[in-house]
Design a protein around this motif. Sequence first.
Motif, PDB file in Angstrom:
ATOM      1  N   LYS A 296       0.811  -1.218   0.000  1.00  0.00           N
ATOM      2  CA  LYS A 296       0.000   0.000   0.000  1.00  0.00           C
ATOM      3  C   LYS A 296       0.847   1.272   0.000  1.00  0.00           C
ATOM      4  O   LYS A 296       0.380   2.339   0.391  1.00  0.00           O
ATOM      5  N   ASP A 297       2.079   1.149  -0.442  1.00  0.00           N
ATOM      6  CA  ASP A 297       2.970   2.304  -0.539  1.00  0.00           C
ATOM      7  C   ASP A 297       3.741   2.172  -1.842  1.00  0.00           C
ATOM      8  O   ASP A 297       4.025   1.059  -2.307  1.00  0.00           O
ATOM      9  N   SER A 298       4.105   3.288  -2.443  1.00  0.00           N
ATOM     10  CA  SER A 298       4.785   3.260  -3.734  1.00  0.00           C
ATOM     11  C   SER A 298       6.291   3.154  -3.567  1.00  0.00           C
ATOM     12  O   SER A 298       6.883   3.808  -2.704  1.00  0.00           O
ATOM     13  N   VAL A 299       6.911   2.322  -4.421  1.00  0.00           N
ATOM     14  CA  VAL A 299       8.372   2.230  -4.512  1.00  0.00           C
ATOM     15  C   VAL A 299       8.775   2.821  -5.853  1.00  0.00           C
ATOM     16  O   VAL A 299       8.215   2.461  -6.891  1.00  0.00           O
ATOM     17  N   PHE A 300       9.759   3.723  -5.826  1.00  0.00           N
ATOM     18  CA  PHE A 300      10.210   4.412  -7.032  1.00  0.00           C
ATOM     19  C   PHE A 300      11.592   3.889  -7.412  1.00  0.00           C
ATOM     20  O   PHE A 300      12.534   3.993  -6.624  1.00  0.00           O
ATOM     21  N   PHE A 301      11.713   3.302  -8.616  1.00  0.00           N
ATOM     22  CA  PHE A 301      12.991   2.823  -9.136  1.00  0.00           C
ATOM     23  C   PHE A 301      13.461   3.768 -10.237  1.00  0.00           C
ATOM     24  O   PHE A 301      12.699   4.105 -11.139  1.00  0.00           O
ATOM     25  N   HIS A 302      14.726   4.159 -10.169  1.00  0.00           N
ATOM     26  CA  HIS A 302      15.294   4.995 -11.235  1.00  0.00           C
ATOM     27  C   HIS A 302      16.649   4.453 -11.654  1.00  0.00           C
ATOM     28  O   HIS A 302      17.423   3.930 -10.834  1.00  0.00           O
ATOM     29  N   ALA A 303      16.960   4.604 -12.916  1.00  0.00           N
ATOM     30  CA  ALA A 303      18.298   4.368 -13.458  1.00  0.00           C
ATOM     31  C   ALA A 303      18.361   5.115 -14.784  1.00  0.00           C
ATOM     32  O   ALA A 303      17.323   5.503 -15.342  1.00  0.00           O
ATOM     33  N   LYS A 304      19.553   5.316 -15.282  1.00  0.00           N
ATOM     34  CA  LYS A 304      19.662   5.982 -16.573  1.00  0.00           C
ATOM     35  C   LYS A 304      18.926   5.188 -17.637  1.00  0.00           C
ATOM     36  O   LYS A 304      18.283   5.759 -18.529  1.00  0.00           O
ATOM     37  N   LYS A 305      18.982   3.860 -17.518  1.00  0.00           N
ATOM     38  CA  LYS A 305      18.257   2.986 -18.437  1.00  0.00           C
ATOM     39  C   LYS A 305      17.480   1.960 -17.616  1.00  0.00           C
ATOM     40  O   LYS A 305      18.064   1.277 -16.780  1.00  0.00           O
ATOM     41  N   LEU A 306      16.181   1.874 -17.874  1.00  0.00           N
ATOM     42  CA  LEU A 306      15.335   0.887 -17.215  1.00  0.00           C
ATOM     43  C   LEU A 306      14.786  -0.090 -18.251  1.00  0.00           C
ATOM     44  O   LEU A 306      14.341   0.323 -19.325  1.00  0.00           O
ATOM     45  N   LEU A 307      14.813  -1.374 -17.918  1.00  0.00           N
ATOM     46  CA  LEU A 307      14.220  -2.404 -18.766  1.00  0.00           C
ATOM     47  C   LEU A 307      13.237  -3.191 -17.915  1.00  0.00           C
ATOM     48  O   LEU A 307      13.615  -3.760 -16.887  1.00  0.00           O
ATOM     49  N   VAL A 308      11.980  -3.196 -18.334  1.00  0.00           N
ATOM     50  CA  VAL A 308      10.930  -3.910 -17.611  1.00  0.00           C
ATOM     51  C   VAL A 308      10.433  -5.035 -18.503  1.00  0.00           C
ATOM     52  O   VAL A 308      10.021  -4.802 -19.640  1.00  0.00           O
ATOM     53  N   THR A 309      10.478  -6.274 -18.006  1.00  0.00           N
ATOM     54  CA  THR A 309      10.076  -7.433 -18.803  1.00  0.00           C
ATOM     55  C   THR A 309       9.142  -8.326 -17.991  1.00  0.00           C
ATOM     56  O   THR A 309       9.102  -8.255 -16.762  1.00  0.00           O
ATOM     57  N   GLY A 310       8.433  -9.182 -18.710  1.00  0.00           N
ATOM     58  CA  GLY A 310       7.580 -10.162 -18.058  1.00  0.00           C
ATOM     59  C   GLY A 310       6.156  -9.692 -17.851  1.00  0.00           C
ATOM     60  O   GLY A 310       5.862  -8.500 -17.836  1.00  0.00           O
ATOM     61  N   LYS A 311       5.271 -10.670 -17.683  1.00  0.00           N
ATOM     62  CA  LYS A 311       3.874 -10.375 -17.412  1.00  0.00           C
ATOM     63  C   LYS A 311       3.737  -9.819 -15.997  1.00  0.00           C
ATOM     64  O   LYS A 311       4.640  -9.981 -15.172  1.00  0.00           O
ATOM     65  N   PRO A 312       2.609  -9.151 -15.708  1.00  0.00           N
ATOM     66  CA  PRO A 312       2.468  -8.463 -14.421  1.00  0.00           C
ATOM     67  C   PRO A 312       2.784  -9.322 -13.208  1.00  0.00           C
ATOM     68  O   PRO A 312       3.389  -8.850 -12.246  1.00  0.00           O
ATOM     69  N   GLU A 313       2.401 -10.604 -13.226  1.00  0.00           N
ATOM     70  CA  GLU A 313       2.646 -11.447 -12.056  1.00  0.00           C
ATOM     71  C   GLU A 313       4.088 -11.965 -11.991  1.00  0.00           C
ATOM     72  O   GLU A 313       4.488 -12.568 -11.008  1.00  0.00           O
TER      73      GLU A 313
END
Length: 552
Positions: A296-313
């Motif tokens: 119930k709280d937000s986590v913020f990820f930062h990097a110069k380059k972000l790669l997000v892969t995979g289905k939501p689960e």
Amino acid sequence: MNTLYFRLVCFLLFFSQVTLWAQDTKKIIIEGSDFLDITEKEVPGAIVFTGNVRIVHEGVRMTCNKAYHFRNSNFVKAFGNVQMIQGDTLFMNSKYAEYNGNTKFAIATGDVIMRDPKMTLATDTINFDRNSQEAYYNTSGTIRDPENTLTSKSGHYYLNQKKFQFQTAVTVTNPRQTIKTNHLDYYTNSGHAYVFGPSTITSSTNTIYTEKGFYDTKKDEGRLLKGSRIKYKDRLIEGNDIYYDRKLDFARAKNNVKITDTINNFVVKGHYAEVYKQKDSMFITKKAVAITLFEKDSVFFHAKKLLVTGKPENRIIRGSNNARFYKKDMSGKCDSIHYNQKTGLTQMIGKPIFWNGDNQMTGDVMHLISDSKTEKMDSLKVLNNAFIISKDTVGTGYNQVKGQNLFGKFKDNKLHEVDIIKNTEVLYYMRNDKQELIGINKNVSSRINMILDGNDIETITFFTKPDGTIYTESELPENTRLLRGFIWRGDEKILSKEDIFPKEELEIDEKIQKEIKAEELKPNIPMEASKETLEYDKPAPVKKTPIKKKGK
């Protein structure tokens, strides 16, 4: 005068007039008909032609069942099975038509069909200006070409450009998508569509919205420039400048990019992104941030380059080059970060530093493990050169613990129990309930176990030949109160979600925001047709092969 003689006189008079008119190319010429009447009884001022009427004027041929020819005004009215042919490219059929030879302007009404090699237009009334080669209609019309069907209340057709322009409700349909807009420039030869104002492009997989954009209906790709978004069942892509390829289900977005997982409360932002929907992957840079809901709280990820892969689960976030994260009760930074949503493992690689409460932790490699079901922090691993530092609660000193490896357990997202293994050293300020200093403990051992309560050490246990001393404040010199390898980095601590962005990322954002504002101040006008659109039918230039001279 008998009927046969009368017809012969009419024919000779008509033939003589045709001969005179043929000498003036600007005059409408009636090539022939089955019958004619020049008595002007039926229509004063007009010759009446009936049956297989053939009319010619400066490159246009007309045929009809009946025609009124007003010679003095160079004007003709045509009735029944009217067909107008311009060259070998334009054909127009109707029940009735009028044509002015002086202005080269035609009006056709009644089940009008206009055709060229690429399209067919059906409507009730068409106005056709031959001088400008423009046709327009204000009655509901339907246009069909090999790719699409267009319906609108009105339209304007520019024959030389092969372009339809609509400024009222228009719908473009084909088996793959439907376009709806109030302003459309559509090129029949290329299938290129330019929309302006609130517009939607709907398919079985998503809905595109834009207020200024281009779409290639043949290639199924487009560019969206204002107020644009692509909405899937579980994802929303927004940006000031979006390129989209429906065949690959690929989107490339620039400036104020936002990608939202509408089901799992996951958001990615930046100023440049590439999204491969079928591969469930996205790449983000230029002030990139991934925001995920955690307990119930937000986590913020930062990097110069972000790669997000995979289905939501089973989503994985990879961040490289100056990676950082922030949550209200913890934060960290490192060279690169790897977060696995399914296992709850966050790997901090390359000079990691982690802050939890007032504790600063460093080491060569750091792993944070959370419970994927409860979404609570579970444990921590710091491998090689583990070091914990926190400021003394009252004085200016620092509590310090170091060793080879560190294993910690969390309670309510706060570090509660810590085991430090091998070559451990401790220096901490011992205080009573009144926060009075009772001594400075400096100790070495093979292993240490600590129970923490926030910033305070509740208990500390030393294992295997501990060797230490409790000093009074005066007995321990200042220069011996820091363990080897001590580096306090409190000024680097990430205190808010805004702090995750380094200076160079903020400078990139500032520059882009200025460009966006400057663009917004420009007049809001439709997109100009690209060179590819305007030169679609233009043959490719023939490359000339240089002639070699003999002897060379």
